[in-house]
Design a protein around this motif. Sequence first.
Motif, mmCIF file in Angstrom:
data_model
loop_
_atom_site.group_PDB
_atom_site.id
_atom_site.type_symbol
_atom_site.label_atom_id
_atom_site.label_comp_id
_atom_site.label_asym_id
_atom_site.label_seq_id
_atom_site.Cartn_x
_atom_site.Cartn_y
_atom_site.Cartn_z
ATOM 1 N N GLY A 1 -48.628 2.909 22.434
ATOM 2 C CA GLY A 1 -49.714 3.852 22.188
ATOM 3 C C GLY A 1 -51.011 3.163 21.812
ATOM 4 O O GLY A 1 -52.102 3.666 22.081
ATOM 5 N N LEU B 1 -51.590 11.745 21.841
ATOM 6 C CA LEU B 1 -52.247 10.768 20.975
ATOM 7 C C LEU B 1 -53.708 10.566 21.382
ATOM 8 O O LEU B 1 -54.583 10.384 20.543
ATOM 9 C CB LEU B 1 -51.474 9.448 21.051
ATOM 10 N N ASP C 1 -48.113 13.004 27.849
ATOM 11 C CA ASP C 1 -48.578 11.820 28.582
ATOM 12 C C ASP C 1 -49.526 12.168 29.723
ATOM 13 O O ASP C 1 -50.290 11.313 30.178
ATOM 14 C CB ASP C 1 -47.385 11.028 29.131
ATOM 15 N N ASN D 1 -50.543 9.892 13.326
ATOM 16 C CA ASN D 1 -49.584 10.194 14.387
ATOM 17 C C ASN D 1 -48.194 9.681 14.058
ATOM 18 O O ASN D 1 -47.214 10.427 14.073
ATOM 19 C CB ASN D 1 -50.091 9.583 15.696
#
Lengths: 270, 253, 225
Positions: free
Chosen positions: A187, A84, C161, A126
Amino acid sequence: MSDLIIQLSQWLLTLTQGAEPWDSYARYLPRLMDGVWITLQLVLLSGVIGFLMAVPLALMRISKNPWLWVFPYCYIFFFRGTPLLVQIFLVYYGLSQFESLRNLGWIWTDVLSQPYWCAIIAFSLNTSAYIAELFRGAIQAVPKGETEAAQALGMSQRQQYQHVILPRAFGIILPAYGNEVILMLKGSALASTITLLDLMGATRGAISRTYLSLEFFVLAGFIYLILTAVLIGFFRLLENLFNAHQRAQDMKINNLDPQIKDKHLEDSVR
Amino acid sequence: MQKTKRFAMSLALVASSALMATSVTADTIRIATEGAYAPFNFIDSSGQPGGFDVEIANALCEQMQATCEIVTQDWDGIIPGLRARRYDAIIASMSITEERERVVAFTEPYYSNVLAFVGPKGTEMPTDADSLKGKTLGAQRATIAGQYLEDTLGSVVNVRLYDTQDNAYLDLASGRLDGMVSDKFPAYDWLTSEAGSAFEFKGEDIDIDDKIGIAVRQNDTELKERFNAAIQAIVENGTYAEINAKYFPFSIY
Amino acid sequence: MDLHGFGHLLLAGTWITLKLAFTSLFFGLILGLLGAAAKLSPIRILRWIATTYTTLIRGIPELLLVLIIYFGTTEILLRMFDKYIEISAFAAGVTALSIAFGAYATEVFRSALQEIPKGQRESAMAIGMTRWQTFSRILLPQLWRVALPGLGNLFLVLLKDTALVSVIGLDDLMRQAYVAAGFTKLPFTFYLMAALIYLLLTIISMQVIRLLEKRANRPWQGARS
């Protein structure tokens, strides 16, 4: 509302008597609450926009016509297969590489040059990819008997989708959708990397002034936990409203509980 | 860039630990710099630290007739490293602040930092609060420039604080920012580069009485006094002015 | 695409990203196993600790976790021992990512353990195995097969991540793209390049996971036919 928070902050300041970190907590309370509000806006707006985008994407994705499914396939693959953070930077800093965009008038000045809207665009793109996958799974999970019954009633393909399959699919994904919104909440902290003063941004701002890094990070973690709990509660309520009359035996709704199962485990990437 | 910096850092660490192993000679002074604040301190393409701070450090050592070892260290860990005796002094464009004086001691200042507004060439940009009303200004987070922007103009302009100075430059170049507040001397370096050629300083410099000093451990009074004497000496004998002129066409002392 | 000589830096960053991902996978799996064991343990305090752990991690942004560990640990250590111990960005990243991975892996392992028929556990106990023997000799060997699909997905999440660790200055793929974008003023080019490399890593990981799953299921295929 904001006046109230400022008054609360001032009242708290008289209580803390300069004892850290409580004094700084009280002083930065209004900014943190502004941050919470921005975080919520980001999550709710991109949750809704992402959902609206996901429906057509999912419908195209289940089509057998390659002209229709190739685009959503690549789209979903790209947004689920890259971080992201890269996506946000691509939207915010990346777009500034194209000078021609600056001639777009209000689209540039009011939308693309604003970190707020760039964050919403990135988050919506996303989350829509993830929700589309959920939707696809749910549409395929609608019991065959129900579509057959609709067919037997003489419904057209369109009517079947509109009245039977989509509402049913929505009920099926609701818990997983709630889970996705919670992941979006986590996020959304990335918005702070493009100067937005969401909860994370406000926290980092407070730390750069007070040097109380551990204290403010812990406070922020605590607030994020509360927000998560509120969202979980909200979706439980929604589920009860929406699925109350159609809680069929074959749908393991509890298995989709965000606290028990994670979406990433639920729908395999393949 | 970053890569070479890390590489140089690990080299420097190896070097400094080797030094410790062979028992430090009495007159070796280990000096830390950051290596990420051009033109004051940076790592050149060969991996060596360079810049105004580094040249001043070398000139001071020569004046003190001491052997110096320059190491690089990330900003976040630079004061803790001094306290942990990894090195003896920090010459890294560090502002003398009350907060820092609680944990380290500073020499007399070796230059004065001022802030400045930067904006696009060819536009009128008065820098008083009234004319800036509603504009979007940027600065780097956790810097004196960022604090100044928030404290003095926060109520009238849109403040955007960036993780790095590079990102602020990117947004200034893209037109997302109307202007920027930053340390004047590094900004001067950017303005003279190709990327910053379309921008210039606006209005008056902002003098926030920001003095830059050399940090030493609090009990190292002797070293502090030696540095003070050396600073005074290089200012008087013209070495300082020589180094200054290499970087800026105006005095920054 | 013209990378202005930054291609080798992106590759170096990719290598660090992979190292970060695999080191975190290793520690994360250990944490996950411990967590699952604790959740299924008869000791109430262990169950409570494991539940708190997974609940906390589910509600806290990974970015916050990375920052807390990077900036917070040194502060805690400083307060506890009055001594400055530097935590490298890599160590902080591995710690944060392992903790996050471990929390989700706890759930995967737990449900995998529960999927193994209860009869097996009972027969193991019946022939006089201790609780630990039952766990290590009967359950653990089967766990791998049942948990693999879930763990595979978690690894893909972990891989993405890792980009968060760039925020604390580790020279991973994301950070190198960041440096290159700042230097060349071509942010779109470099972030897109980084995105494509991440995508490639995802595709390769998916193939490897699929292969592992095939292998793990091999002994069972004969029995089924």
